[in-house]
Design a protein around this motif. Structure first.
Motif, PDB file in Angstrom:
ATOM      1  N   GLY A  37     -73.563-102.355  36.570  1.00  0.00           N
ATOM      2  CA  GLY A  37     -73.317-101.268  35.640  1.00  0.00           C
ATOM      3  C   GLY A  37     -72.356-101.499  34.335  1.00  0.00           C
ATOM      4  N   ALA A  38     -71.269-102.343  34.646  1.00  0.00           N
ATOM      5  CA  ALA A  38     -70.616-102.848  33.605  1.00  0.00           C
ATOM      6  C   ALA A  38     -71.251-103.513  32.396  1.00  0.00           C
ATOM      7  N   LEU A  39     -72.093-104.587  32.769  1.00  0.00           N
ATOM      8  CA  LEU A  39     -72.858-105.090  31.711  1.00  0.00           C
ATOM      9  C   LEU A  39     -73.857-104.201  31.041  1.00  0.00           C
ATOM     10  N   MET A  40     -74.327-103.287  31.657  1.00  0.00           N
ATOM     11  CA  MET A  40     -75.183-102.321  31.031  1.00  0.00           C
ATOM     12  C   MET A  40     -74.617-101.566  30.091  1.00  0.00           C
ATOM     13  N   ILE A  41     -73.207-101.157  30.662  1.00  0.00           N
ATOM     14  CA  ILE A  41     -72.304-100.311  29.569  1.00  0.00           C
ATOM     15  C   ILE A  41     -72.272-100.949  28.017  1.00  0.00           C
ATOM     16  N   HIS A  42     -72.141-102.346  28.275  1.00  0.00           N
ATOM     17  CA  HIS A  42     -71.793-102.996  27.102  1.00  0.00           C
ATOM     18  C   HIS A  42     -73.079-103.320  26.234  1.00  0.00           C
ATOM     19  N   GLY A  43     -74.201-102.869  26.795  1.00  0.00           N
ATOM     20  CA  GLY A  43     -75.702-103.066  26.162  1.00  0.00           C
ATOM     21  C   GLY A  43     -76.116-104.498  26.615  1.00  0.00           C
ATOM     22  N   ILE A  44     -75.656-105.348  27.578  1.00  0.00           N
ATOM     23  CA  ILE A  44     -76.327-106.553  28.141  1.00  0.00           C
ATOM     24  C   ILE A  44     -77.094-106.165  29.144  1.00  0.00           C
ATOM     25  N   GLN A  45     -78.340-106.688  29.247  1.00  0.00           N
ATOM     26  CA  GLN A  45     -79.254-106.678  30.338  1.00  0.00           C
ATOM     27  C   GLN A  45     -78.949-107.687  31.252  1.00  0.00           C
ATOM     28  N   PRO A  46     -78.694-107.586  32.547  1.00  0.00           N
ATOM     29  CA  PRO A  46     -78.371-108.358  33.620  1.00  0.00           C
ATOM     30  C   PRO A  46     -79.717-109.240  33.760  1.00  0.00           C
ATOM     31  N   GLY A  47     -79.570-110.432  33.887  1.00  0.00           N
ATOM     32  CA  GLY A  47     -80.651-111.453  34.313  1.00  0.00           C
ATOM     33  C   GLY A  47     -80.478-113.006  33.804  1.00  0.00           C
ATOM     34  N   PRO A  48     -81.682-113.417  33.775  1.00  0.00           N
ATOM     35  CA  PRO A  48     -81.606-115.066  33.337  1.00  0.00           C
ATOM     36  C   PRO A  48     -81.424-115.032  32.022  1.00  0.00           C
ATOM     37  N   MET A  49     -81.862-114.233  30.888  1.00  0.00           N
ATOM     38  CA  MET A  49     -81.432-114.359  29.598  1.00  0.00           C
ATOM     39  C   MET A  49     -79.871-114.345  29.292  1.00  0.00           C
ATOM     40  N   THR A 108     -61.597 -99.139  43.028  1.00  0.00           N
ATOM     41  CA  THR A 108     -60.809 -99.699  41.788  1.00  0.00           C
ATOM     42  C   THR A 108     -61.813 -99.886  40.738  1.00  0.00           C
ATOM     43  N   VAL A 109     -62.959-100.935  40.919  1.00  0.00           N
ATOM     44  CA  VAL A 109     -63.970-101.146  39.762  1.00  0.00           C
ATOM     45  C   VAL A 109     -64.559 -99.634  39.371  1.00  0.00           C
ATOM     46  N   ALA A 110     -64.851 -98.983  40.338  1.00  0.00           N
ATOM     47  CA  ALA A 110     -65.500 -97.600  39.833  1.00  0.00           C
ATOM     48  C   ALA A 110     -64.756 -96.828  38.831  1.00  0.00           C
ATOM     49  N   MET A 111     -63.332 -96.762  39.204  1.00  0.00           N
ATOM     50  CA  MET A 111     -62.351 -95.975  38.369  1.00  0.00           C
ATOM     51  C   MET A 111     -62.196 -96.573  37.057  1.00  0.00           C
ATOM     52  N   LEU A 112     -62.258 -97.966  36.853  1.00  0.00           N
ATOM     53  CA  LEU A 112     -61.893 -98.679  35.924  1.00  0.00           C
ATOM     54  C   LEU A 112     -63.096 -98.879  34.769  1.00  0.00           C
ATOM     55  N   LEU A 113     -64.348 -98.819  35.580  1.00  0.00           N
ATOM     56  CA  LEU A 113     -65.505 -98.935  34.576  1.00  0.00           C
ATOM     57  C   LEU A 113     -65.400 -98.280  33.186  1.00  0.00           C
ATOM     58  N   PRO A 114     -65.145 -96.916  32.891  1.00  0.00           N
ATOM     59  CA  PRO A 114     -64.899 -95.972  31.766  1.00  0.00           C
ATOM     60  C   PRO A 114     -64.045 -96.880  31.030  1.00  0.00           C
ATOM     61  N   PHE A 115     -62.949 -97.389  31.413  1.00  0.00           N
ATOM     62  CA  PHE A 115     -61.957 -97.784  30.670  1.00  0.00           C
ATOM     63  C   PHE A 115     -62.171 -99.271  29.926  1.00  0.00           C
ATOM     64  N   THR A 116     -63.224 -99.846  30.498  1.00  0.00           N
ATOM     65  CA  THR A 116     -63.550-101.114  29.747  1.00  0.00           C
ATOM     66  C   THR A 116     -64.653-101.066  28.304  1.00  0.00           C
ATOM     67  N   PHE A 117     -64.979 -99.656  28.200  1.00  0.00           N
ATOM     68  CA  PHE A 117     -65.801 -99.342  26.958  1.00  0.00           C
ATOM     69  C   PHE A 117     -65.458-100.167  25.816  1.00  0.00           C
ATOM     70  N   GLY A 118     -64.188 -99.963  25.454  1.00  0.00           N
ATOM     71  CA  GLY A 118     -63.638-100.716  24.100  1.00  0.00           C
ATOM     72  C   GLY A 118     -63.366-102.067  24.283  1.00  0.00           C
ATOM     73  N   MET A 119     -63.660-102.606  25.418  1.00  0.00           N
ATOM     74  CA  MET A 119     -63.028-103.944  25.503  1.00  0.00           C
ATOM     75  C   MET A 119     -64.325-105.170  25.173  1.00  0.00           C
ATOM     76  N   ASN A 120     -63.850-106.285  25.058  1.00  0.00           N
ATOM     77  CA  ASN A 120     -64.724-107.274  24.962  1.00  0.00           C
ATOM     78  C   ASN A 120     -65.593-107.429  26.345  1.00  0.00           C
ATOM     79  N   PRO A 121     -67.069-107.727  26.168  1.00  0.00           N
ATOM     80  CA  PRO A 121     -67.508-107.740  27.472  1.00  0.00           C
ATOM     81  C   PRO A 121     -67.246-108.960  28.289  1.00  0.00           C
ATOM     82  N   ALA A 122     -66.677-110.090  27.782  1.00  0.00           N
ATOM     83  CA  ALA A 122     -66.119-111.155  28.596  1.00  0.00           C
ATOM     84  C   ALA A 122     -65.033-110.740  29.162  1.00  0.00           C
ATOM     85  N   SER A 123     -64.032-110.182  28.428  1.00  0.00           N
ATOM     86  CA  SER A 123     -62.746-109.757  29.065  1.00  0.00           C
ATOM     87  C   SER A 123     -63.019-108.562  30.184  1.00  0.00           C
TER      88      SER A 123
END
Length: 465
Positions: free
Chosen positions: A334-346, A44-59
């Protein structure tokens, strides 16, 4: 005091009308995929990943996280009622949960599963809130050698702790790392494993890979299986256990929560490890171990608490260090990276609304799930009667649309279909694709940190010791 200030920021983000809506959508969708055998939160998450492109990252993260821990609630419904686990984590629940249902105690089994999951989810979220900031501070002191070693540890754990053959898991990890290295080498400028296709110059796209492996591959495999869906005909009643039964189960819920919280942090632990461990320990310490497997209510309470606690503490390494503990956490990265956010402590410092909003939303989501699961049990029972052949065309359509939308290219659709056939082949030869996804996500970071560490040490490998 920082924790309270941060949680206040998180709740202000989580309870905004938009995020409440997305949390509710994630919780309902998660319960749905948990109830229906053959559809997993990873699909489900794999299928919905592309549909989160236009969403706010937190949402987007709040919704995707809701799908994950919501599926842990829903998986117990099909396990209890039809003896078919909706999720891998619900396999253990079948042992005593279905026996309770056959004895006319389906309502009590579902009720204690929901209450145990709610308690474990709330405690695990508190653990995330308390230890994430110290872990992130520790991670900020890590340099390339430490990150490389930590990633190697995660990949080794994925091999050792995965189900099935360790050699097959090792091969899948290596395949994932090699797939992650496809594209133009930033150091030399030469093409690697692109086979002359310019579409692969920027690397293998994440979306068609995961949608193919976990979407199309699962559909093809499930079309060959016929599940026994003999649903209990008796009316489900007494959804809330008695106070005596709750008191009897509370120690088991506490032990399951503790075991799940600890094992959920382990890289590669998977969804089945916490509930299996909790069930085994509960049976071992019981004065009447012979009752387990015959409808023992503690045999439902402990593993259900463990799987929900494990699902939520698995966010800790992903949020604080950018290290996925399982395939779904790799998708979240992958979802974080799609929104241009580098995962990690920062992430904590640069995206505090996202980080603390996600944590606060877990409390909100767990409360929603408690309300959703018990009163709507008759709706989930009706959905269990839906034939899988009516669902798979919609799943394939979502997969195709999502893959095309990822880079607006038909090549992505063909790539998805190719990985779908690969996923079907992996199913036939009994190979789990999850270690491959971990290898794919960690591969580029592994190479980058290895090169950087070797430059720091002037080529001396002793820097890793």
């Amino acid at each position: 005091m920082d924790v309270f200030a941060n949680l206040a920021l998180g709740f202000s983000t989580a309870v905004s009308p938009v995020n409440l809506l997305y949390c509710f959508i994630g919780a309902v969708a998660g319960t749905l995929v948990g109830v229906l055998p053959g559809i997993s939160p990873v699909n489900t998450v794999a299928m919905l990943l592309p549909f989160t492109f236009g969403m706010n990252p937190a949402s987007a993260m709040i919704m995707l996280a809701g799908i994950f821990y919501g599926a842990q609630y829903g998986g117990s419904t099909s396990a209890v009622l039809i003896n078919v686990p909706g999720e891998t984590s619900a396999v253990v629940t079948c042992l005593d949960g279905h026996q309770m249902a056959r004895q006319g105690k389906a309502g009590k089994a579902l009720g204690i599963a929901a209450l145990g999951s709610f308690f474990a989810g709330c405690v695990a979220t508190l653990i995330i809130a308390l230890i994430s900031t110290p872990l992130a501070r520790l991670a900020l002191k890590f340099n390339s050698p430490e990150y490389f070693s930590l990633m190697i540890l995660g990949l080794i754990a994925a091999v050792v702790l995965s189900s099935g053959s360790a050699m097959k898991s090792f091969i899948m990890v290596v395949l994932g790392v090699l797939t992650g290295l496809v594209g133009i080498d930033v150091s030399s400028g030469s093409s690697r494993l692109t086979f002359g296709r310019m579409e692969l110059a920027d690397g293998m796209d994440f979306v068609p890979l995961v949608v193919g492996l976990f979407g199309i591959g699962e559909v093809l495999a499930n079309l060959e299986t016929v599940a026994d869906k003999t649903i209990l005909k008796e009316k489900i009643k007494d959804l809330f256990p008695s106070w005596r039964e709750i008191r009897e189960c509370f120690p088991a819920i506490l032990r399951g929560t503790a075991i799940g919280s600890a094992l959920g942090i382990l890289p590669g632990g998977g969804a089945a490890l916490p509930p299996f461990a909790a069930y085994a320990i509960e049976k071992k310490i019981s004065k009447h171990p012979e009752r387990f497997g015959t409808g023992e209510i503690r045999g439902v309470a402990s593993p259900e608490s463990a799987n929900n606690a494990g699902a939520q503490t698995s966010f800790i390494p992903m949020l604080t260090m950018g290290i996925p503990t399982n395939a779904l956490m790799a998708l979240m990265i992958g979802a974080l990276m799609i929104h241009g956010i580098q995962p990690g402590p920062m992430v904590i410092q640069k995206q505090p609304e996202l980080f603390w909003g996600l944590i606060a939303s877990m409390w909100v989501g767990n409360l929603m799930l408690l309300v959703i699961n018990l009163p709507l049990i008759h709706v989930w029972v009706a959905l269990l009667k839906t034939p899988y052949r009516l669902m798979f065309p919609a799943i394939i359509m979502f997969c195709c649309v999502g893959s095309y939308a990822s880079i607006n290219s038909v090549f992505s659709v063909w790539l998805m279909l190719g990985w779908g056939l690969a996923g079907y082949f992996f199913k036939k030869v009994e190979v789990q694709p999850a270690p491959m996804i971990l290898g794919f996500v960690l591969g580029p970071m592994l190479e980058e940190n290895f090169r950087r560490a070797m430059q720091i040490a002037n080529g001396n490998p002793s820097i890793f010791i």
